[in-house]
Design a protein around this motif. Structure first.
Motif, PDB file in Angstrom:
ATOM      1  N   LEU A 254     -29.986  -7.815 -11.465  1.00  0.00           N
ATOM      2  CA  LEU A 254     -30.645  -6.580 -11.067  1.00  0.00           C
ATOM      3  C   LEU A 254     -30.467  -6.313  -9.575  1.00  0.00           C
ATOM      4  CD1 LEU A 254     -33.985  -6.710 -13.114  1.00  0.00           C
ATOM      5  CD2 LEU A 254     -32.068  -5.151 -13.445  1.00  0.00           C
ATOM      6  N   GLY A 255     -30.525  -7.378  -8.773  1.00  0.00           N
ATOM      7  CA  GLY A 255     -30.363  -7.223  -7.331  1.00  0.00           C
ATOM      8  C   GLY A 255     -28.982  -6.741  -6.932  1.00  0.00           C
ATOM      9  N   SER A 256     -27.987  -6.966  -7.785  1.00  0.00           N
ATOM     10  CA  SER A 256     -26.618  -6.546  -7.453  1.00  0.00           C
ATOM     11  C   SER A 256     -26.319  -5.109  -7.879  1.00  0.00           C
ATOM     12  CB  SER A 256     -25.603  -7.475  -8.136  1.00  0.00           C
ATOM     13  OG  SER A 256     -25.687  -7.362  -9.551  1.00  0.00           O
ATOM     14  N   LEU A 257     -27.264  -4.462  -8.569  1.00  0.00           N
ATOM     15  CA  LEU A 257     -27.059  -3.092  -9.033  1.00  0.00           C
ATOM     16  C   LEU A 257     -27.511  -2.086  -7.987  1.00  0.00           C
ATOM     17  CD1 LEU A 257     -28.383  -3.506 -12.695  1.00  0.00           C
ATOM     18  CD2 LEU A 257     -26.006  -3.525 -11.942  1.00  0.00           C
ATOM     19  N   LYS A 258     -27.093  -0.817  -8.163  1.00  0.00           N
ATOM     20  CA  LYS A 258     -27.558   0.242  -7.279  1.00  0.00           C
ATOM     21  C   LYS A 258     -29.061   0.402  -7.405  1.00  0.00           C
ATOM     22  CE  LYS A 258     -23.328   3.053  -7.381  1.00  0.00           C
ATOM     23  NZ  LYS A 258     -22.768   4.384  -7.732  1.00  0.00           N
ATOM     24  N   GLU A 259     -29.652   0.918  -6.343  1.00  0.00           N
ATOM     25  CA  GLU A 259     -31.107   1.013  -6.305  1.00  0.00           C
ATOM     26  C   GLU A 259     -31.664   1.848  -7.448  1.00  0.00           C
ATOM     27  OE1 GLU A 259     -34.635   2.721  -3.358  1.00  0.00           O
ATOM     28  OE2 GLU A 259     -32.554   2.689  -2.689  1.00  0.00           O
TER      29      GLU A 259
ATOM     30  N   GLY B  17     -32.395 -17.439 -16.295  1.00  0.00           N
ATOM     31  CA  GLY B  17     -32.611 -17.324 -14.862  1.00  0.00           C
ATOM     32  C   GLY B  17     -31.633 -16.426 -14.148  1.00  0.00           C
ATOM     33  N   GLN B  18     -31.087 -15.417 -14.828  1.00  0.00           N
ATOM     34  CA  GLN B  18     -30.065 -14.564 -14.232  1.00  0.00           C
ATOM     35  C   GLN B  18     -30.539 -13.133 -13.991  1.00  0.00           C
ATOM     36  OE1 GLN B  18     -27.250 -15.002 -17.461  1.00  0.00           O
ATOM     37  NE2 GLN B  18     -26.048 -16.520 -16.339  1.00  0.00           N
TER      38      GLN B  18
ATOM     39  N   LYS C 249     -23.858  -7.096 -16.621  1.00  0.00           N
ATOM     40  CA  LYS C 249     -24.000  -6.138 -15.520  1.00  0.00           C
ATOM     41  C   LYS C 249     -23.339  -4.811 -15.857  1.00  0.00           C
ATOM     42  CE  LYS C 249     -22.867  -5.548 -10.614  1.00  0.00           C
ATOM     43  NZ  LYS C 249     -22.282  -6.177  -9.412  1.00  0.00           N
ATOM     44  N   GLN C 250     -22.132  -4.851 -16.415  1.00  0.00           N
ATOM     45  CA  GLN C 250     -21.418  -3.613 -16.710  1.00  0.00           C
ATOM     46  C   GLN C 250     -22.048  -2.862 -17.873  1.00  0.00           C
ATOM     47  OE1 GLN C 250     -17.201  -4.138 -16.712  1.00  0.00           O
ATOM     48  NE2 GLN C 250     -16.764  -1.965 -16.945  1.00  0.00           N
TER      49      GLN C 250
END
Length: 819
Positions: A304-309, A298-299, A266-267
């Motif tokens: 992606l859903g946890s990132l800014k739009e 499966g991640q 993510k980072q």
């Protein structure tokens, strides 16, 4: 194809280029939004390279129309900022095109933003008071209320917030440019930031710029702009931030949860790759490979859903992209990322050592590390971030001690690199190892035999990594790149460690047996501006002639020190080195003689002394910075030109002294283009040092910020000279001295700034201004008890104004009384 036909930027047919871009946008209008950030950065670059031609307006119209205001939401401040910049450049010579741009695009875009994205309105750049933008200003006033002028601090606060919250490099770049426009506005003097901003605002501004600088390691142009902005703000006294945390040291610490691969992915995606997708195709390939890895487990959707739009929208197209490496791995069955890992395995670079470490990783996490590797070359920030995760994995796995030792040897080899950021990266890993050792010894609880075994294993593996990176190697690297506080810490640890190896307690009878250690310790204290430390280091060393000479230098008794050097030189005769242990070489003694004459400000004598020392190449290389400084201090331009003749390449502080000399010579010759090129090159080189040094602390980067301060003064005065700006006598000096008063109140810091100012103002024939700076330097020397000679003001200030001459006479009397 247009770019390929014209390898040189000044040969590009921009009319054809913009026509081709506009046609391409029309053909791809349904898909243009998928790569909106990438297209924006391309348009930014093309418009700037063209000199802001009117032909680019059509491209911007298509871009806004086909992407749509709704999808442009996170990019709107950057788009409006770029359009305003284009309008400002068109207005003087093409008012019709400027009016068309404002009427057809800027007004409508601002009105749509006010209607659809109220949360973005506060981040839009301030609109100029043009009649062409009346409707846009009206829309903003309806949404935000009447727009008062606002102070510099208020406007900077909004711009800094935009820089901090932006996740796209295009938006960051626009925010940086907006800050630069505010700071360098014509009505703002060079001392505006130092005099108008409070400590908290300055700290917030510095924190944001230093963070941007580190994260933009892949963008040299952005680093250059940031360095120029830091220079314009000035080398603010570190004591103003004593009670504030600039927050840069946190980035060098070990991440909180190094074994969370989801957090790593993510980072890397959000902080390192998404903002830089347009700089290199390898970044896009790395995003593709990381997303493939996440999909396989499966991640992908969860992360992606946890990132800014806006970040999510920029990354999502790469879920189904098909980038391939042309020069992939030679063996069948190897992944593209593995091919890059083999290509990077050059242990003379930090990126190559990162790839070497990734190859040692075992288990599933290795695939994720390998997916990140394509983006590592040229992105030092990502390489260091990734290395912390890799080292943690190696310490907690079953990697063999031999492999750990080989990796540690490669890291130790990097300490000899001439690149400061490379040594700084190794320092960060050494700090990580020491922190782990302290944590294991003091905080890991042992309740079972298995716990004790795991603890011993961890300590043993830490020792495998730490052993080749000796304290002495860290000291040498720290001294070379100016990390003097670190050099002091590790030198003390080395001396204590060596004493314990001899079964001796170093605190029973404190002394330094090796004269070289004494020299090193006093030089570190001198660079830290700690005179008491210098004196202590010299007094606990052996009683030799060399030690006595250094004590005289520390006491600023330059005439006595010069006599000692002359005596040592006569004793050495023609030898390259004296017979006594620890005596200086002939070259070192000659450099000492020149250093004494420079510190006594006998620059004419210094040049004559250097001229009579022969043509030995190695000696001339050491003396060149002295000759260059003496020549420009005397405004002896022919001898400066001679001193700047090509010789061995200098590095570090010596390289800056040479660049400053070249800049002042170009300033004297009124060679504006050469001056700009030299200053830009020097600014970029110093800025890179700031980026790595600021990872430890603001104080660590301060010596480099002083250099940016000097270069910024030079640029500002050159601009005034080029445009023939008029001013009242003494007005420019007052502005520059107010700016100089914001730096650290030490002799070394302020004389670094004041001396070039005096020479430049003299060259501009600004008598009162030059004499005002000279008088400030005399006052500085008197306050710090540094010997200084000034002629009676009736002769030396005869051309200055009467009030200034009266002040000079008063200072002359104080100087006589102080003696």
């Amino acid at each position: 194809s247009l770019l390929c036909e014209a390898p040189h930027g000044d040969q590009i047919d921009f009319r054809r280029l913009f026509a081709a871009i506009a046609l391409l946008f029309e053909l791809l209008q349904e898909s243009l939004h998928r790569f909106a950030p990438k297209v924006l950065e391309f348009l930014q670059s093309a418009t700037q390279s063209s000199g802001y031609q009117a032909d680019s307006i059509r491209c911007w119209q298509h871009y806004v129309k086909y992407v749509g205001v709704a999808r442009l939401r996170p990019l709107l401040p950057a788009v409006v900022g770029e359009l305003l910049r284009l309008a400002r450049n068109l207005r003087p010579h093409s008012p019709e095109a400027c009016g068309r741009l404002c009427a057809d695009l800027l007004n409508k875009l601002v009105e749509s933003t006010c209607a659809q994205h109220e949360d973005v309105v506060a981040f839009l750049p301030a609109l100029p008071q043009w009649t062409e933008l009346k409707s846009a200003r009206t829309a903003l006033q309806r949404k935000m209320g009447p727009q008062t002028g606002g102070s510099l601090a208020e406007h900077l606060g909004e711009a800094v917030q935009q820089l901090q919250t932006a996740s796209q490099q295009a938006v960051r770049r626009a925010a940086l440019q907006h800050i630069s426009d505010l700071v360098t506005a014509p009505h703002q003097g060079p001392s505006a930031c130092a005099t108008q901003l409070g400590a908290s605002m300055l700290a917030n501004l510095m924190r944001s710029l230093l963070k941007f600088l580190w994260e933009s390691s892949a963008w040299p142009n952005d680093q250059l702009r940031c360095g120029e902005l830091l220079g314009r703000i000035g080398a603010i006294d570190p004591s103003r931030f004593a009670h504030l945390d600039l927050g840069m040291g946190q980035a060098a610490q070990t991440p909180q949860d190094l074994r969370n691969t989801e957090a790593l992915a993510k980072q890397v995606l959000a902080d390192f790759l998404a903002p830089n997708l347009t700089s290199k195709t390898s970044y896009a390939f790395a995003v593709q490979e990381i997303l493939k890895h996440l999909q396989a487990h499966g991640q992908s959707e969860r992360i992606l859903g946890s990132l800014k739009e806006d970040v999510r929208d920029a990354l999502r197209p790469y879920l189904h992209s098909s980038y391939q490496l042309i020069d992939g791995g030679p063996e069948m069955g190897k992944s593209q990322s593995q091919g890059i890992a083999e290509k990077l395995r050059d242990t003379s670079t930090f990126e190559g050592v990162v790839a070497q470490a990734v190859a040692l990783v075992q288990g599933k996490s290795r695939l994720l590390f390998e997916a990140c590797l394509p983006a590592v070359p040229g992105n030092h920030a990502l390489a260091l971030f990734l290395m912390h995760y890799v080292v943690d994995d190696l310490l907690s796995s079953s990697t063999s001690p031999d492999d750990l030792g080989t990796l540690a040897a490669s890291l130790a080899g990097l300490l000899g690199s001439q690149k400061h950021e490379t040594a700084q990266a190794v320092f960060s890993l050494v700090d990580d190892m020491n922190h782990r050792r302290e944590h294991a010894l003091g905080h890991i609880q042992v309740s079972r035999a298995s716990d004790a075994k795991a603890k011993d294993k961890l300590l043993q593996r830490i020792e495998y990594v730490r052993k080749p990176i000796t304290n002495r190697k860290v000291v040498a690297a720290a001294v070379q790149c100016g990390a003097h506080a670190r050099a002091l810490q590790f030198l003390e640890e080395a001396i204590i460690e060596e004493a314990h190896a001899k079964n001796r307690n170093p605190f029973d009878n404190p002394n330094i047996e090796a004269e070289e250690d004494c020299f090193l310790l006093q030089s570190i204290y001198r660079d830290l501006d700690e005179p008491d430390g210098v004196l202590g280091a010299l007094r606990i060393g052996p009683a030799t002639a060399t030690m006595r000479t250094l004590q005289l230098e520390q006491a600023s008794r330059w005439q006595d020190a010069q006599a000692c050097y002359e005596e040592q030189l006569s004793m050495l005769g023609g030898q390259s080195r004296g017979g006594e242990h620890g005596s200086l070489s002939v070259q070192e003694v000659k450099c000492g003689l020149v250093r004494c004459t420079q510190n006594m400000r006998r620059f004419e004598a210094s040049l004559l002394l250097i001229q009579g020392m022969g043509d030995e190449e190695a000696l001339n290389a050491k003396l060149q910075p002295f000759a260059v400084e003496a020549a420009w201090q005397l405004s002896s331009w022919d001898r400066l030109d001679q001193a700047l003749e090509p010789g061995p390449v200098q590095d570090g502080a010596d390289a800056f002294h040479i660049s400053l000399g070249r800049s002042l010579l170009a300033f004297h010759k009124r060679d504006t283009e050469t001056l700009k090129a030299i200053v830009s090159e020097a600014t970029l080189e110093v800025t890179r040092s700031v980026a790595s040094a600021a990872r430890e602390s603001y104080a660590r980067a301060y010596q480099h910020l002083l250099k940016l301060h000097v270069l910024s003064d030079l640029t500002w005065l050159s601009s005034r000279l080029e445009h023939g700006a008029k001013s009242n006598p003494g007005q420019i000096a007052e502005e520059l001295l107010a700016r100089a008063n914001s730096i650290a109140p030490t002799y070394l810091a302020r004389q670094t700034v004041l001396s070039p100012l005096r020479v430049m103002l003299t060259e501009m024939s600004l008598v009162d201004d030059a004499k005002q700076v000279e008088l400030e330097f005399v006052r500085l020397s008197r306050k710090h008890c540094v010997p200084i000679v000034i002629e009676h003001p009736s002769s030396s200030f005869c051309r200055a104004s009467e009030p200034l001459r009266v002040r000079a006479e008063l200072e002359w009397g104080k100087l006589l009384y102080a003696r």
